[in-house]
Design a protein around this motif. Sequence first.
Motif, PDB file in Angstrom:
ATOM      1  N   LYS A  14       0.834  -1.208   0.000  1.00  0.00           N
ATOM      2  CA  LYS A  14       0.000   0.000   0.000  1.00  0.00           C
ATOM      3  C   LYS A  14       0.868   1.257   0.000  1.00  0.00           C
ATOM      4  CE  LYS A  14      -4.188   0.161   1.367  1.00  0.00           C
ATOM      5  NZ  LYS A  14      -5.485   0.147   2.092  1.00  0.00           N
ATOM      6  N   LYS A  15       1.990   1.214   0.703  1.00  0.00           N
ATOM      7  CA  LYS A  15       2.932   2.349   0.672  1.00  0.00           C
ATOM      8  C   LYS A  15       3.480   2.532  -0.739  1.00  0.00           C
ATOM      9  CE  LYS A  15       4.464   1.773   5.473  1.00  0.00           C
ATOM     10  NZ  LYS A  15       5.592   1.332   6.340  1.00  0.00           N
ATOM     11  N   PHE A  16       3.772   1.400  -1.400  1.00  0.00           N
ATOM     12  CA  PHE A  16       4.261   1.435  -2.776  1.00  0.00           C
ATOM     13  C   PHE A  16       3.236   2.125  -3.684  1.00  0.00           C
ATOM     14  CE2 PHE A  16       4.726  -0.296  -7.029  1.00  0.00           C
ATOM     15  CZ  PHE A  16       6.096  -0.367  -7.235  1.00  0.00           C
ATOM     16  N   VAL A  17       1.979   1.720  -3.572  1.00  0.00           N
ATOM     17  CA  VAL A  17       0.917   2.258  -4.417  1.00  0.00           C
ATOM     18  C   VAL A  17       0.661   3.733  -4.123  1.00  0.00           C
ATOM     19  CG1 VAL A  17      -1.575   2.125  -4.878  1.00  0.00           C
ATOM     20  CG2 VAL A  17      -0.187   0.037  -4.833  1.00  0.00           C
ATOM     21  N   PRO A  20       3.231   7.886  -5.045  1.00  0.00           N
ATOM     22  CA  PRO A  20       3.081   9.025  -5.959  1.00  0.00           C
ATOM     23  C   PRO A  20       2.128  10.106  -5.464  1.00  0.00           C
ATOM     24  CG  PRO A  20       2.957   6.965  -7.160  1.00  0.00           C
ATOM     25  CD  PRO A  20       2.888   6.620  -5.701  1.00  0.00           C
ATOM     26  N   PHE A  21       1.192   9.745  -4.601  1.00  0.00           N
ATOM     27  CA  PHE A  21       0.270  10.743  -4.068  1.00  0.00           C
ATOM     28  C   PHE A  21       1.028  11.835  -3.311  1.00  0.00           C
ATOM     29  CE2 PHE A  21      -2.492   7.270  -5.035  1.00  0.00           C
ATOM     30  CZ  PHE A  21      -3.770   7.794  -5.215  1.00  0.00           C
ATOM     31  N   SER A  22       2.174  11.490  -2.762  1.00  0.00           N
ATOM     32  CA  SER A  22       2.947  12.484  -2.002  1.00  0.00           C
ATOM     33  C   SER A  22       3.739  13.415  -2.912  1.00  0.00           C
ATOM     34  CB  SER A  22       3.893  11.782  -1.020  1.00  0.00           C
ATOM     35  OG  SER A  22       4.888  11.035  -1.705  1.00  0.00           O
ATOM     36  N   ILE A  23       4.299  12.896  -4.006  1.00  0.00           N
ATOM     37  CA  ILE A  23       5.141  13.771  -4.833  1.00  0.00           C
ATOM     38  C   ILE A  23       4.365  14.492  -5.938  1.00  0.00           C
ATOM     39  CG2 ILE A  23       7.278  12.535  -4.339  1.00  0.00           C
ATOM     40  CD1 ILE A  23       7.105  11.213  -7.062  1.00  0.00           C
ATOM     41  N   TYR A  24       3.107  14.116  -6.139  1.00  0.00           N
ATOM     42  CA  TYR A  24       2.295  14.805  -7.149  1.00  0.00           C
ATOM     43  C   TYR A  24       1.056  15.471  -6.565  1.00  0.00           C
ATOM     44  CZ  TYR A  24       5.194  12.174 -10.393  1.00  0.00           C
ATOM     45  OH  TYR A  24       6.269  11.658 -11.071  1.00  0.00           O
ATOM     46  N   LYS A  25       1.001  15.582  -5.264  1.00  0.00           N
ATOM     47  CA  LYS A  25      -0.236  16.071  -4.632  1.00  0.00           C
ATOM     48  C   LYS A  25      -0.615  17.483  -5.077  1.00  0.00           C
ATOM     49  CE  LYS A  25       2.211  17.571  -0.443  1.00  0.00           C
ATOM     50  NZ  LYS A  25       2.329  17.409   1.017  1.00  0.00           N
ATOM     51  N   SER A  27       0.116  18.710  -8.164  1.00  0.00           N
ATOM     52  CA  SER A  27       0.146  18.796  -9.628  1.00  0.00           C
ATOM     53  C   SER A  27      -1.264  18.800 -10.209  1.00  0.00           C
ATOM     54  CB  SER A  27       0.926  17.609 -10.212  1.00  0.00           C
ATOM     55  OG  SER A  27       0.781  17.588 -11.620  1.00  0.00           O
ATOM     56  N   PRO A  28      -1.572  19.759 -11.080  1.00  0.00           N
ATOM     57  CA  PRO A  28      -2.881  19.757 -11.742  1.00  0.00           C
ATOM     58  C   PRO A  28      -2.935  18.795 -12.925  1.00  0.00           C
ATOM     59  CG  PRO A  28      -1.631  21.668 -12.456  1.00  0.00           C
ATOM     60  CD  PRO A  28      -0.781  20.974 -11.419  1.00  0.00           C
ATOM     61  N   TYR A  29      -1.803  18.146 -13.238  1.00  0.00           N
ATOM     62  CA  TYR A  29      -1.725  17.301 -14.433  1.00  0.00           C
ATOM     63  C   TYR A  29      -1.667  15.812 -14.109  1.00  0.00           C
ATOM     64  CZ  TYR A  29      -0.340  21.908 -16.084  1.00  0.00           C
ATOM     65  OH  TYR A  29      -0.296  23.252 -16.335  1.00  0.00           O
ATOM     66  N   TRP A  30      -1.279  15.464 -12.891  1.00  0.00           N
ATOM     67  CA  TRP A  30      -1.191  14.056 -12.508  1.00  0.00           C
ATOM     68  C   TRP A  30      -2.586  13.479 -12.273  1.00  0.00           C
ATOM     69  CZ3 TRP A  30      -1.810  11.710  -7.366  1.00  0.00           C
ATOM     70  CH2 TRP A  30      -1.440  10.361  -7.336  1.00  0.00           C
ATOM     71  N   VAL A  31      -2.806  12.268 -12.793  1.00  0.00           N
ATOM     72  CA  VAL A  31      -4.085  11.576 -12.626  1.00  0.00           C
ATOM     73  C   VAL A  31      -3.862  10.384 -11.705  1.00  0.00           C
ATOM     74  CG1 VAL A  31      -5.911  10.284 -13.792  1.00  0.00           C
ATOM     75  CG2 VAL A  31      -4.927  12.317 -14.886  1.00  0.00           C
ATOM     76  N   PRO A  32      -4.402  10.421 -10.495  1.00  0.00           N
ATOM     77  CA  PRO A  32      -4.164   9.320  -9.550  1.00  0.00           C
ATOM     78  C   PRO A  32      -4.912   8.055  -9.939  1.00  0.00           C
ATOM     79  CG  PRO A  32      -5.692  10.905  -8.604  1.00  0.00           C
ATOM     80  CD  PRO A  32      -5.217  11.500  -9.902  1.00  0.00           C
ATOM     81  N   PRO A  33      -4.332   6.900  -9.675  1.00  0.00           N
ATOM     82  CA  PRO A  33      -5.046   5.645  -9.902  1.00  0.00           C
ATOM     83  C   PRO A  33      -6.039   5.392  -8.771  1.00  0.00           C
ATOM     84  CG  PRO A  33      -2.958   5.168  -8.866  1.00  0.00           C
ATOM     85  CD  PRO A  33      -2.992   6.664  -9.078  1.00  0.00           C
ATOM     86  N   PHE A  92       8.131   3.499 -11.577  1.00  0.00           N
ATOM     87  CA  PHE A  92       9.398   4.042 -11.089  1.00  0.00           C
ATOM     88  C   PHE A  92       9.209   5.525 -10.779  1.00  0.00           C
ATOM     89  CE2 PHE A  92      14.039   5.065 -12.397  1.00  0.00           C
ATOM     90  CZ  PHE A  92      14.467   4.952 -11.088  1.00  0.00           C
ATOM     91  N   ASP A  93       9.128   5.832  -9.502  1.00  0.00           N
ATOM     92  CA  ASP A  93       8.942   7.222  -9.053  1.00  0.00           C
ATOM     93  C   ASP A  93       9.930   7.527  -7.950  1.00  0.00           C
ATOM     94  OD1 ASP A  93       6.476   8.304 -10.516  1.00  0.00           O
ATOM     95  OD2 ASP A  93       5.735   6.390  -9.750  1.00  0.00           O
ATOM     96  N   PHE A  94      10.371   8.786  -7.898  1.00  0.00           N
ATOM     97  CA  PHE A  94      11.424   9.145  -6.951  1.00  0.00           C
ATOM     98  C   PHE A  94      11.514  10.659  -6.817  1.00  0.00           C
ATOM     99  CE2 PHE A  94      12.833   8.043 -11.203  1.00  0.00           C
ATOM    100  CZ  PHE A  94      13.443   9.215 -11.654  1.00  0.00           C
TER     101      PHE A  94
END
Length: 373
Positions: A14-17, A20-25, A27-33, A92-94
Amino acid sequence: MVQVKQVQSKSDLKKFVKFPFSIYKDSPYWVPPIINDEMETFNTDKNPVFQNAEASFFLAYKDGKLVGRVAAIINWLEVKEQNLKKMRFGWFDFIDDLDVSAALLEKVAEIGQEHQLAYMEGPVGFSNLDKVGVLIDGFDHIGTMITWYNHPYYQKHYEHHGFVKEKEYLENKFLFANADPKIFEKANLLIKKRYSLRELNFSNSKEIMPWVDKMFDLFNNSYSSLASFVKITDVQKEYFKKKYISFINPEYIKFIVDSDNQLVAFAIVMPSFSQALQKANGKLFPTGVFHLLKAKKHSKDVIFYLIGIRPDYQNKGVTAIIFNEYYKTFKKRGVVNCIRTPELEENVAIRQMWKHFDPVTHKRRRTYKKSLS
């Protein structure tokens, strides 16, 4: 110092999934799964891709804080049947820290070397129906549910670590108003008469189901010549049938059959769920499912997901029938924007197919490759 931990528990996954919510929170362009859908994708008991593939998931920590993730993937169909000694990696996110991305890629390389694979390539998923490529241009355009979004610094990391371009993908869009029916209306009638073809339109998902296996067979047949192709197995067909068909407005699926009722072409268009997924923010309940259902029925943006034409009918104008059917449906639905999913730069035929619609390339993405020797 960067510490890399392999995912061992549901809590870790769940942390893996959710990383990205933390590094794109912002962003108006990121679409969360949808979080639960992502969890199922990585569940070896539920996703049939694991019958022919394996994956290891890693989390990177720095000063006790989660700062990156990567999935290391081996598709054994690809390795054994196609003799492609490829180590895949994706999701792959970082953060913008070269030590973090290096530590994660080293884990992927270690697995590839253990299995005597020749090179690693990413970002890619398990198969051709997964997301592909790191975005290198078009960061100011909203993503889609079937592509990854990333920060501009990702490209710098790949190239700093010695990766080179493997494949490039183009994403294009055009206004529905650009579709002049005079281009395909007459050709539609001629092609249907010449080859004794007819279109199939649908009003509900139940009508589509008897055709889905044939569609995947045609997909395997029509895309097998592409360098990146890995066939869809029978068990995967069942999985995708349940997972995706209900998501699609049935009016947006078009089939073409011959006089023997054999499938010669298909096209799948999806309503854009991007804004609905942003509102859902990873959760179907309590309101996420409402936003998705609303988008399914009323979105004015559509995404051309797949078009497949049987090899013996390619270059015979069958797309005129498909375009004619979509024109009627989109006009009725008030569609405004038509968006195409990533297409290989080398696929000249697909670009020729769309040339009359004045498409604009608004995004580019790449996969990167590095030798493991």
